[in-house]
Design an enzyme around this catalytic site. Structure first.
Site, short mmCIF file in Angstrom:
data_model
loop_
_atom_site.label_atom_id
_atom_site.label_comp_id
_atom_site.label_asym_id
_atom_site.label_seq_id
_atom_site.Cartn_x
_atom_site.Cartn_y
_atom_site.Cartn_z
N HIS A 127 51.98 2.17 24.68
CA HIS A 127 50.84 2.33 25.51
C HIS A 127 50.14 1.24 26.09
O HIS A 127 49.53 1.24 26.95
CB HIS A 127 49.99 3.04 24.55
CG HIS A 127 48.59 3.41 25.04
ND1 HIS A 127 48.37 4.12 26.22
CD2 HIS A 127 47.27 3.04 24.71
CE1 HIS A 127 47.03 4.27 26.55
NE2 HIS A 127 46.41 3.36 25.65
N GLU A 195 46.46 11.02 19.71
CA GLU A 195 46.34 10.16 18.82
C GLU A 195 46.66 10.88 17.18
O GLU A 195 46.51 12.26 17.26
CB GLU A 195 45.21 9.58 18.83
CG GLU A 195 44.88 8.87 20.04
CD GLU A 195 43.77 8.04 20.26
OE1 GLU A 195 43.01 7.60 19.05
OE2 GLU A 195 42.96 7.91 21.15
N GLN A 234 34.95 4.73 32.59
CA GLN A 234 35.37 3.67 31.55
C GLN A 234 35.90 2.37 32.56
O GLN A 234 35.33 1.34 32.02
CB GLN A 234 36.83 3.89 30.73
CG GLN A 234 37.27 2.92 29.90
CD GLN A 234 38.32 3.45 29.25
OE1 GLN A 234 38.89 4.62 29.21
NE2 GLN A 234 38.96 2.63 28.56
#
Length: 405
Positions: A127, A195, A234
């Site tokens: 990732h 997750e 973000q």
């Protein structure tokens, strides 16, 4: 193999058999919330069953959260699990169990524990490499510190919600590459992050730290986790202090917390750490987990992220979390960070699956997605190896996107 009592009529290959027994909090119709464990397609009221059996410890389960039980520590968790297994595998205990079993479709599931603190890590090398390649195509994919410490950020505990809770599209500042100035409005790049979340029990004092080999004394269990992310908010805010409003609007946890004991058959060696981490991140209690996830959007499976290759062990994450003297409290939660594998179909976020929107995915209704649209429902499920070649279920974590308010 542990076999359920005959009267339970539980198939030996059920994902929620006696080798699993995840904990949760539920309420029957017109009843108060209380701690239970899942047994097949039913849930056992643990406090009521324990009281019927004359257990003095029944009080820790007669509450609306797991926190009292989490505070008891590892020996109590092991004793409690052993007692539940005994109750479910001994036919003579039927009278203390059967009256307190509820069908899952007849109960409401709640947030299983009151979240004390929440930390999210960034523990998947695949990732981190994908994200680095997207945002730094001409530079190193991994930041210089990535293989030296488990990177993470401290999130907002108050916006952790249980599976099934709707997610309101967040609003905030964003600035695209072509925008002359920042604008304000709903996020247009809303994403998921598949997750695992690790639930912490027992407590420590401020100024102390937990080593790798002591971390398992605080690891109660694991749950599915979705760290919803507004990528445009973000991207504009994260320099220089990292994630903030693009993450803090909502994070979803599964309703079931699988005890670490139930994951014994899922333990594997770490894929290898090079360079060798510093002394405080070394120890004998290092492990990975062979857990398989599935991500679906509106019923279309879009990814199968494997936890198998995660770079950092949960024990290293917990050791790093406390190395500065930060205390632990019952109900602390830390998440693994997005789980992604080597193949495209194993990426755990839309950011990676669509390569920042450049390669939209197609759903089975023919529509395409770069990022999430209003009305989309995301469901993450998972399984892990159980004893003797069986598998255990992790439940699901799901949420539907509502328009911004």
């Amino acid at each position: 193999m542990t076999v359920a009592a005959d009267w339970l009529q539980l198939p030996s290959d059920h994902l929620f058999g006696v080798s699993n027994l995840p904990y949760g909090v539920f309420s029957p119709r017109d009843g108060e919330a209380r701690v239970g464990c899942r047994v097949g397609d039913r849930v056992l009221d643990l406090g009521a069953a324990a009281e019927a059996a004359g257990m003095e410890s029944a009080l820790v389960w007669q509450t609306g959260t797991l926190n009292a039980f989490l505070a008891e520590g590892r020996s109590a968790w092991a004793a409690g699990r052993a007692w539940i297994v005994e109750m479910l595998t001994n036919d003579t205990r039927r009278g203390c169990v059967e009256p307190f079993l509820y069908d899952l479709d007849a109960v409401t599931l709640h947030l299983p524990f009151e979240v004390a603190d929440y930390v999210d890590f960034y523990a998947s090398e695949q990732h981190a490499t994908n994200v680095g390649s997207i945002f730094r195509p001409d530079g190193d994919a991994l930041t210089p510190n990535w293989k030296h410490l488990p990177i993470g950020y401290h999130g907002r505990a108050g916006t952790v919600v249980v599976s099934g809770t709707d997610i309101v599209r967040p609003t905030g500042q964003r600035k695209g590459p072509q925008d002359p100035a920042p604008v304000f409005g709903p996020s247009v790049r809303l994403d998921i992050e598949a997750e695992l979340g690790f639930v912490v029990g027992d407590s420590t004092q401020v100024g102390t730290r937990v080593g790798v080999d002591q971390a398992e004394d605080h690891l109660f269990g694991m749950t599915l986790f979705n760290d919803w992310s507004a990528r445009d908010i973000q991207a504009w805010e994260y320099v220089p202090l990292g994630p903030f409003l693009g993450k803090s609007f909502a994070s979803s946890v599964g309703a079931w917390v699988v005890p670490m004991e139930a994951l014994a058959a899922a333990r594997v060696d770490l894929p290898g750490q090079d360079p060798q981490p510093l002394d405080y991140l070394r120890g004998s209690a290092l492990f990975g987990l062979d857990i398989s996830l599935e991500v679906a959007i509106n019923g279309t499976v879009v990814s199968h992220p494997p936890y198998l290759d995660m770079y950092w062990s949960p024990t290293q994450m917990l050791a790093h979390l406390t190395v500065n003297g930060a205390s632990l409290r019952p109900g602390d939660l830390f998440a693994s960070g997005t789980i992604s594998g080597h193949d495209k179909g194993e990426r755990g976020s839309l950011l990676e699956l669509t390569w920042a929107g450049q390669e939209p995915i197609t759903l089975k209704d023919g529509t395409t997605r770069a990022f999430l649209e209003d009305g989309d429902t995301v469901t993450i499920t998972g399984t892990a190896p159980g004893p003797h070649g069986t598998r255990i279920g992790l439940g699901e974590v799901t949420g539907t996107i509502l328009p911004a308010r």
